[in-house]
Scaffold this motif. Structure first.
Motif, PDB file in Angstrom:
ATOM      1  N   GLY A  29     -23.155 -24.027   7.706  1.00 49.29           N
ATOM      2  CA  GLY A  29     -23.443 -22.746   8.331  1.00 49.29           C
ATOM      3  C   GLY A  29     -24.866 -22.693   8.867  1.00 49.29           C
ATOM      4  O   GLY A  29     -25.725 -23.479   8.477  1.00 49.29           O
ATOM      5  N   GLY A  30     -25.100 -21.724   9.740  1.00 48.52           N
ATOM      6  CA  GLY A  30     -26.372 -21.637  10.446  1.00 48.52           C
ATOM      7  C   GLY A  30     -27.573 -21.313   9.583  1.00 48.52           C
ATOM      8  O   GLY A  30     -28.627 -21.935   9.710  1.00 48.52           O
ATOM      9  N   ASN A  31     -27.440 -20.329   8.710  1.00 46.74           N
ATOM     10  CA  ASN A  31     -28.589 -19.923   7.892  1.00 46.74           C
ATOM     11  C   ASN A  31     -29.005 -21.014   6.916  1.00 46.74           C
ATOM     12  O   ASN A  31     -30.199 -21.267   6.727  1.00 46.74           O
ATOM     13  CB  ASN A  31     -28.283 -18.639   7.129  1.00 46.74           C
ATOM     14  N   ILE A  32     -28.059 -21.667   6.321  1.00 45.27           N
ATOM     15  CA  ILE A  32     -28.373 -22.746   5.380  1.00 45.27           C
ATOM     16  C   ILE A  32     -29.016 -23.907   6.133  1.00 45.27           C
ATOM     17  O   ILE A  32     -29.947 -24.546   5.628  1.00 45.27           O
ATOM     18  CB  ILE A  32     -27.112 -23.181   4.621  1.00 45.27           C
ATOM     19  N   ALA A  33     -28.557 -24.167   7.344  1.00 48.16           N
ATOM     20  CA  ALA A  33     -29.126 -25.254   8.148  1.00 48.16           C
ATOM     21  C   ALA A  33     -30.578 -24.969   8.505  1.00 48.16           C
ATOM     22  O   ALA A  33     -31.412 -25.869   8.473  1.00 48.16           O
ATOM     23  CB  ALA A  33     -28.303 -25.457   9.414  1.00 48.16           C
ATOM     24  N   LYS A  34     -30.895 -23.706   8.825  1.00 53.99           N
ATOM     25  CA  LYS A  34     -32.277 -23.356   9.145  1.00 53.99           C
ATOM     26  C   LYS A  34     -33.190 -23.603   7.961  1.00 53.99           C
ATOM     27  O   LYS A  34     -34.270 -24.185   8.096  1.00 53.99           O
ATOM     28  CB  LYS A  34     -32.377 -21.885   9.550  1.00 53.99           C
ATOM     29  N   ILE A  35     -32.771 -23.183   6.788  1.00 55.75           N
ATOM     30  CA  ILE A  35     -33.595 -23.335   5.588  1.00 55.75           C
ATOM     31  C   ILE A  35     -33.717 -24.810   5.212  1.00 55.75           C
ATOM     32  O   ILE A  35     -34.793 -25.278   4.830  1.00 55.75           O
ATOM     33  CB  ILE A  35     -33.026 -22.514   4.422  1.00 55.75           C
ATOM     34  N   ALA A  36     -32.644 -25.578   5.344  1.00 54.42           N
ATOM     35  CA  ALA A  36     -32.698 -27.003   5.020  1.00 54.42           C
ATOM     36  C   ALA A  36     -33.653 -27.736   5.956  1.00 54.42           C
ATOM     37  O   ALA A  36     -34.443 -28.577   5.513  1.00 54.42           O
ATOM     38  CB  ALA A  36     -31.297 -27.606   5.101  1.00 54.42           C
ATOM     39  N   ALA A  37     -33.608 -27.424   7.237  1.00 50.07           N
ATOM     40  CA  ALA A  37     -34.516 -28.054   8.191  1.00 50.07           C
ATOM     41  C   ALA A  37     -35.960 -27.635   7.923  1.00 50.07           C
ATOM     42  O   ALA A  37     -36.879 -28.449   8.059  1.00 50.07           O
ATOM     43  CB  ALA A  37     -34.113 -27.694   9.620  1.00 50.07           C
ATOM     44  N   ALA A  38     -36.159 -26.384   7.522  1.00 52.70           N
ATOM     45  CA  ALA A  38     -37.505 -25.910   7.197  1.00 52.70           C
ATOM     46  C   ALA A  38     -38.052 -26.644   5.980  1.00 52.70           C
ATOM     47  O   ALA A  38     -39.232 -27.013   5.940  1.00 52.70           O
ATOM     48  CB  ALA A  38     -37.479 -24.405   6.938  1.00 52.70           C
ATOM     49  N   ARG A  39     -37.223 -26.887   4.990  1.00 50.85           N
ATOM     50  CA  ARG A  39     -37.668 -27.626   3.810  1.00 50.85           C
ATOM     51  C   ARG A  39     -38.038 -29.059   4.163  1.00 50.85           C
ATOM     52  O   ARG A  39     -39.031 -29.594   3.664  1.00 50.85           O
ATOM     53  CB  ARG A  39     -36.584 -27.619   2.741  1.00 50.85           C
ATOM     54  N   LYS A  40     -37.266 -29.685   5.043  1.00 53.18           N
ATOM     55  CA  LYS A  40     -37.595 -31.051   5.462  1.00 53.18           C
ATOM     56  C   LYS A  40     -38.921 -31.085   6.218  1.00 53.18           C
ATOM     57  O   LYS A  40     -39.740 -31.971   6.009  1.00 53.18           O
ATOM     58  CB  LYS A  40     -36.490 -31.630   6.337  1.00 53.18           C
ATOM     59  N   LEU A  41     -39.132 -30.105   7.086  1.00 56.38           N
ATOM     60  CA  LEU A  41     -40.384 -30.036   7.827  1.00 56.38           C
ATOM     61  C   LEU A  41     -41.561 -29.823   6.882  1.00 56.38           C
ATOM     62  O   LEU A  41     -42.597 -30.466   7.012  1.00 56.38           O
ATOM     63  CB  LEU A  41     -40.323 -28.916   8.862  1.00 56.38           C
ATOM     64  N   LEU A  42     -41.409 -28.934   5.923  1.00 57.38           N
ATOM     65  CA  LEU A  42     -42.478 -28.670   4.972  1.00 57.38           C
ATOM     66  C   LEU A  42     -42.773 -29.896   4.120  1.00 57.38           C
ATOM     67  O   LEU A  42     -43.932 -30.182   3.799  1.00 57.38           O
ATOM     68  CB  LEU A  42     -42.105 -27.483   4.080  1.00 57.38           C
ATOM     69  N   THR A  43     -41.757 -30.666   3.781  1.00 57.44           N
ATOM     70  CA  THR A  43     -41.960 -31.904   3.031  1.00 57.44           C
ATOM     71  C   THR A  43     -42.766 -32.905   3.851  1.00 57.44           C
ATOM     72  O   THR A  43     -43.683 -33.542   3.336  1.00 57.44           O
ATOM     73  CB  THR A  43     -40.602 -32.520   2.636  1.00 57.44           C
ATOM     74  N   LEU A  44     -42.444 -33.039   5.144  1.00 57.84           N
ATOM     75  CA  LEU A  44     -43.204 -33.936   6.015  1.00 57.84           C
ATOM     76  C   LEU A  44     -44.656 -33.491   6.147  1.00 57.84           C
ATOM     77  O   LEU A  44     -45.572 -34.314   6.147  1.00 57.84           O
ATOM     78  CB  LEU A  44     -42.560 -34.022   7.395  1.00 57.84           C
ATOM     79  N   VAL A  45     -44.875 -32.184   6.243  1.00 61.06           N
ATOM     80  CA  VAL A  45     -46.240 -31.659   6.333  1.00 61.06           C
ATOM     81  C   VAL A  45     -47.005 -31.954   5.048  1.00 61.06           C
ATOM     82  O   VAL A  45     -48.155 -32.380   5.081  1.00 61.06           O
ATOM     83  CB  VAL A  45     -46.229 -30.146   6.636  1.00 61.06           C
ATOM     84  N   TYR A  46     -46.366 -31.759   3.908  1.00 60.10           N
ATOM     85  CA  TYR A  46     -47.015 -32.025   2.629  1.00 60.10           C
ATOM     86  C   TYR A  46     -47.444 -33.481   2.518  1.00 60.10           C
ATOM     87  O   TYR A  46     -48.586 -33.787   2.183  1.00 60.10           O
ATOM     88  CB  TYR A  46     -46.077 -31.670   1.473  1.00 60.10           C
ATOM     89  N   TYR A  47     -46.527 -34.400   2.814  1.00 63.37           N
ATOM     90  CA  TYR A  47     -46.861 -35.819   2.720  1.00 63.37           C
ATOM     91  C   TYR A  47     -47.914 -36.216   3.754  1.00 63.37           C
ATOM     92  O   TYR A  47     -48.750 -37.081   3.499  1.00 63.37           O
ATOM     93  CB  TYR A  47     -45.623 -36.695   2.866  1.00 63.37           C
ATOM     94  N   GLY A  48     -47.874 -35.589   4.936  1.00 64.33           N
ATOM     95  CA  GLY A  48     -48.889 -35.866   5.943  1.00 64.33           C
ATOM     96  C   GLY A  48     -50.270 -35.445   5.486  1.00 64.33           C
ATOM     97  O   GLY A  48     -51.257 -36.150   5.687  1.00 64.33           O
ATOM     98  N   LEU A  49     -50.368 -34.287   4.852  1.00 63.68           N
ATOM     99  CA  LEU A  49     -51.658 -33.829   4.346  1.00 63.68           C
ATOM    100  C   LEU A  49     -52.110 -34.663   3.154  1.00 63.68           C
ATOM    101  O   LEU A  49     -53.295 -34.963   3.013  1.00 63.68           O
ATOM    102  CB  LEU A  49     -51.571 -32.353   3.947  1.00 63.68           C
ATOM    103  N   ARG A  50     -51.185 -35.047   2.310  1.00 61.91           N
ATOM    104  CA  ARG A  50     -51.534 -35.815   1.118  1.00 61.91           C
ATOM    105  C   ARG A  50     -52.006 -37.218   1.468  1.00 61.91           C
ATOM    106  O   ARG A  50     -53.015 -37.696   0.956  1.00 61.91           O
ATOM    107  CB  ARG A  50     -50.332 -35.905   0.181  1.00 61.91           C
ATOM    108  N   ASP A  51     -51.286 -37.880   2.366  1.00 66.75           N
ATOM    109  CA  ASP A  51     -51.574 -39.281   2.672  1.00 66.75           C
ATOM    110  C   ASP A  51     -52.503 -39.466   3.864  1.00 66.75           C
ATOM    111  O   ASP A  51     -53.027 -40.555   4.075  1.00 66.75           O
ATOM    112  CB  ASP A  51     -50.276 -40.044   2.952  1.00 66.75           C
ATOM    113  N   GLY A  52     -52.661 -38.440   4.674  1.00 66.52           N
ATOM    114  CA  GLY A  52     -53.505 -38.559   5.850  1.00 66.52           C
ATOM    115  C   GLY A  52     -52.819 -39.185   7.044  1.00 66.52           C
ATOM    116  O   GLY A  52     -53.443 -39.482   8.057  1.00 66.52           O
TER     117      GLY A  52
END
Length: 62
Positions: A29-52
């Motif tokens: 469904g659409g709402n779950i897909a939005k939240i799942a994609a947001a979590r993946k993006l936030l994970t990438l941002v976290y690792y980018g900030l952590r590792d440089g």
């Protein structure tokens, strides 16, 4: 913070995230897909900030 990340996902048009959202949306469904994609993006941002460095971009360039 959740609102900001969801807005970023809705405005983002990269093929990888668009494809991921479409795959999850077809299954869950659409709402779950939005939240799942947001979590993946936030994970990438976290690792980018952590590792440089952003790992997903490094793999595509290699």
């Amino acid at each position: 913070m959740r609102w900001a990340v969801v807005e970023a996902v809705l405005r983002e048009t990269t093929p990888k995230t668009t494809e991921e959202r479409a795959r999850i949306e077809a299954r869950r469904g659409g709402n779950i897909a939005k939240i799942a994609a947001a979590r993946k993006l936030l994970t990438l941002v976290y690792y980018g900030l952590r590792d440089g460095q952003i790992r997903a971009l490094a793999r595509q360039a290699a």
